[in-house]
Write a protein that holds these residues in place. Structure first.
Motif, short mmCIF file in Angstrom:
data_model
loop_
_atom_site.label_atom_id
_atom_site.label_comp_id
_atom_site.label_asym_id
_atom_site.label_seq_id
_atom_site.Cartn_x
_atom_site.Cartn_y
_atom_site.Cartn_z
N ASP A 260 17.78 34.55 24.50
CA ASP A 260 18.52 34.97 25.46
C ASP A 260 17.62 34.21 26.86
N PRO A 261 18.45 34.47 28.17
CA PRO A 261 17.72 33.23 29.45
C PRO A 261 16.93 34.78 29.97
N ALA A 262 15.71 33.52 30.41
CA ALA A 262 14.65 34.61 31.29
C ALA A 262 15.54 35.00 32.71
N GLN A 263 16.81 34.27 32.66
CA GLN A 263 16.89 34.65 33.73
C GLN A 263 18.73 34.35 34.28
N GLU A 264 19.74 34.98 34.26
CA GLU A 264 21.19 35.43 33.65
C GLU A 264 21.66 33.73 34.57
N PRO A 265 23.08 32.67 34.22
CA PRO A 265 23.34 31.76 34.71
C PRO A 265 24.08 32.75 35.92
N PRO A 266 24.70 32.03 37.07
CA PRO A 266 25.64 32.13 38.16
C PRO A 266 26.65 33.03 36.95
N ILE A 267 26.86 33.60 38.01
CA ILE A 267 28.46 34.81 37.35
C ILE A 267 29.51 33.81 37.74
N ALA A 268 30.18 33.92 36.90
CA ALA A 268 32.30 32.33 36.91
C ALA A 268 32.66 33.51 38.65
N PRO A 269 32.78 32.98 39.61
CA PRO A 269 33.80 33.60 40.60
C PRO A 269 35.66 34.50 39.42
N VAL A 270 35.43 35.36 40.48
CA VAL A 270 36.38 36.68 40.16
C VAL A 270 37.68 35.74 40.29
N SER A 271 38.86 36.11 40.14
CA SER A 271 40.29 35.58 40.67
C SER A 271 41.58 37.21 40.57
N ARG A 272 41.10 37.81 41.78
CA ARG A 272 41.73 38.17 41.57
C ARG A 272 43.03 38.13 42.31
N PHE A 273 44.05 38.88 41.47
CA PHE A 273 45.02 38.30 41.76
C PHE A 273 46.67 39.93 41.67
N THR A 274 47.41 39.33 42.85
CA THR A 274 48.24 40.34 43.44
C THR A 274 49.42 40.29 41.79
N ALA A 275 49.61 40.93 40.83
CA ALA A 275 50.85 41.37 40.22
C ALA A 275 52.49 41.24 41.06
N ILE A 276 53.09 40.31 40.22
CA ILE A 276 54.56 39.53 40.87
C ILE A 276 55.35 41.28 40.74
N ALA A 277 55.93 41.94 41.79
CA ALA A 277 56.74 43.04 41.70
C ALA A 277 58.16 42.33 41.35
N ALA A 278 58.80 43.06 40.57
CA ALA A 278 60.33 42.68 40.75
C ALA A 278 60.76 43.80 40.72
N ASP A 279 62.31 44.10 41.45
CA ASP A 279 63.22 44.77 41.82
C ASP A 279 63.66 46.13 40.08
N THR A 280 63.77 44.65 39.16
CA THR A 280 64.33 44.69 38.06
C THR A 280 63.78 44.22 37.30
N ALA A 281 63.35 44.10 36.10
CA ALA A 281 62.82 43.19 35.34
C ALA A 281 63.96 43.34 34.28
N LEU A 282 63.68 41.84 34.12
CA LEU A 282 64.53 41.24 32.63
C LEU A 282 63.83 41.17 31.38
N VAL A 283 62.63 41.01 31.84
CA VAL A 283 61.77 41.01 30.38
C VAL A 283 60.21 40.87 30.93
N ARG A 284 60.09 41.90 29.18
CA ARG A 284 59.18 42.59 28.94
C ARG A 284 57.61 41.72 28.71
N VAL A 285 56.55 42.18 29.12
CA VAL A 285 55.68 40.48 27.28
C VAL A 285 54.72 41.86 27.74
N ASN A 286 54.02 42.06 26.47
CA ASN A 286 52.64 42.63 25.96
C ASN A 286 51.85 41.35 25.61
N MET A 287 50.65 40.99 26.81
CA MET A 287 50.02 40.58 26.23
C MET A 287 48.13 40.92 25.80
#
Length: 528
Positions: A260-287
């Motif tokens: 375990d490090p004496a000092q934690e490594p730099p935290i990777a940057p966060v990607s904050r994304f906005t989901a694409i809104a669909a008026d009528t969803a044609l496909v459902r995806v479970n991830m």
């Protein structure tokens, strides 16, 4: 990487729920990520140390290739080696890294004298020193200790000793240097003259040294070996090499896997994304959990190629879009840009054709171009996006001290139905999977805190137990569970929680921290 990831998960500190996604791990820089993508290895699980079959003995090291085949050298049979030529230092770096990557520190280790690597600190299995005299003195004492132990055991050599005492702390040791002069190198050879018998061998890079087997390199290939020894079959081998700078991330990864490090490594940057809104969803995806693509209520499986499914998953994890080059470098790292582009369009063609058929929409693009970016078309609803949206609402509710916050947390927790793309072995998913798992734990711990403050101790305990199901390596969770069991006057349950932690960590050869052991003693020790 599996061990480094396990260590990171064990010590991770819980934070407030927040949306976003990290595509990089703190201990995996560009070099490590690139190698990981090229490896194509499936993620290792508990008890699995990697996809490569372990070497039969710790001294068997992959040193190069000849005619497309890996060449493995038995160091204890080769005698002390002296690598000569412009590529000698780079080959020596690779030999050390190969030795350490293939063996735990209890089986094999290396001591580097002088400057061979950049300033990566020592860690279990790797010793470093610039003081040649001190190293020689220590090596002499260790050789004497080993010789005595072998004699007292009544066995002929180090390997027989290890076979009879596998738990004895006596790893195979390689002494390496690229800075010793001829006199110092000769002293090293004399110090461990009986090195093969006691499990110690020296490998140096530089001018010829008396007492060493000379391995002369030309253009990275072994040109000659003298005198004639067990290493003569090295002739013609192209030795693996590592330059100084690219070697550092590999050593840092080994350090992250072993300490375990004496000092934690730099935290990777966060990607904050906005989901694409669909008026009528044609496909459902479970991830979350098993990857599942549905259209008109039925799973889409037949006719959809593996790379087409991977391409869709990549862009659903990047709804803000990426360039074509970013996608091809991630999904097809082994090919050049032109070939990668061709494969991109082949996969997209299959994806479009299949989804157009099952949705009945002949104009469906699935992934479309906007400037130099490619992004998914707004026709999807995705459970991952729903979880991200719930995280954002929970974060807003917490900051406004909304009384509905516990309910918001519960709704968010219910949306996390499994690890991200749990059944997919794609290397590029791993960092996102780990980050998302941590965010789910944050939600559940916050939920436990909210229930506990409301006096609902059993509900708080249930939330923490669910958090442990999500990440069974997060040590902090077990301490929280132990304290709650103690509050409910259930010392046996607190003891069981600690034993569960010991078992989980033991699958990765890890132990609970002193803090957890102390708490266990305080809560579970029998009264005197």
């Amino acid at each position: 990487m599996t061990r480094a990831r396990a260590r990171y998960r064990r010590r991770r500190q819980v934070g407030p729920p927040a949306p976003g996604l990290r595509h990089e791990e703190p201990f995996a820089g560009p070099v490590v990520r690139r190698l990981d993508l090229f490896s194509g290895a499936r993620p290792a699980g508990p008890g699995r140390k990697g996809s490569r079959t372990p070497a039969p003995r710790a001294d068997a090291v992959a040193v190069g290739e000849r005619d497309g085949n890996e060449v493995v050298l038995r160091l204890s049979e080769s005698g002390h080696l002296n690598l000569e030529g412009p590529a000698a230092r780079s080959a020596l770096r690779s030999l050390v890294i190969s030795l350490l990557m293939a063996n735990p520190p209890t089986a094999a280790g290396a001591i580097v004298i002088g400057e061979l690597f950049a300033d990566t600190p020592a860690f279990p299995g790797l010793g470093r020193s610039r003081d040649t005299a001190a190293v020689l003195k220590g090596v002499q004492a260790e050789a004497a200790r080993r010789s005595k132990a072998i004699a007292e055991a009544g066995v002929p050599d180090f390997w027989a000793f290890r076979a009879g005492r596998p738990d004895e702390l006596m790893p195979f040791l390689v002494l390496t240097s690229a800075t010793l002069d001829a006199t110092e190198a000769s002293r090293l050879a004399e110090t461990i003259e009986d090195g093969a018998r006691v499990g110690m061998v020296a490998v140096v890079a530089g001018p010829p040294v008396e007492g060493f087997t000379q391995v002369r390199l030309r253009g990275g290939r072994v040109e000659s070996v003298a005198p004639n020894t067990n290493t003569t079959d090295l002739v013609g081998t192209r030795l693996f090499t590592f330059e100084r700078d690219p070697a550092s991330p590999l050593l840092e990864l080994l350090a992250a896997a072993r300490s375990d490090p004496a000092q934690e490594p730099p935290i990777a940057p966060v990607s904050r994304f906005t989901a694409i809104a669909a008026d009528t969803a044609l496909v459902r995806v479970n991830m979350l959990g098993a990857y599942r693509i549905e259209a008109r209520g039925k799973e889409v499986r037949a006719g959809l190629r593996g790379k087409a499914k991977e391409l869709l998953a990549f862009y659903l994890l990047h709804p803000e879009g990426t360039t074509l080059e970013q996608a091809t470098e991630t999904l097809w790292p082994e090919v050049d840009g032109r070939r990668g582009s061709e494969w991109f369009w082949t996969a997209l063609g299959n994806l479009r054709s299949r989804l157009r058929t099952v949705t009945g929409d002949p104009d469906l693009k699935v992934i479309e171009r906007e400037g130099d970016q490619y992004k998914v078309e707004p026709v999807f609803e995705v459970d991952l996006w729903e979880f991200e949206g719930a995280l954002a609402r929970a974060e807003a509710a917490a900051s406004s001290e909304n009384h509905d916050w516990p309910d918001q947390l519960q709704d968010t927790a219910d949306l996390y139905t499994g690890d991200l793309l749990a059944t997919a072995g794609w290397p590029w998913v791993r960092a996102c999977r780990e980050d998302l798992r941590g965010r789910a734990v944050d939600v559940l711990v916050s939920l436990a805190g909210a229930r506990g403050r409301a006096g609902e101790v059993k509900a708080a305990l249930a939330a923490l137990e669910r958090a442990i199901e999500v990440d069974p390596l997060a040590e902090q969770l077990y301490r929280r569970v132990m304290r709650l069991h103690a509050k409910l006057s259930q010392p046996d349950q607190a003891d069981a929680a600690f034993k569960s932690l010991v078992g989980r960590l033991g699958e990765f050869d890890l132990r609970p921290s002193p803090e957890s052991e102390k708490l266990h003693t305080e809560l579970c020790a029998a009264p005197s």
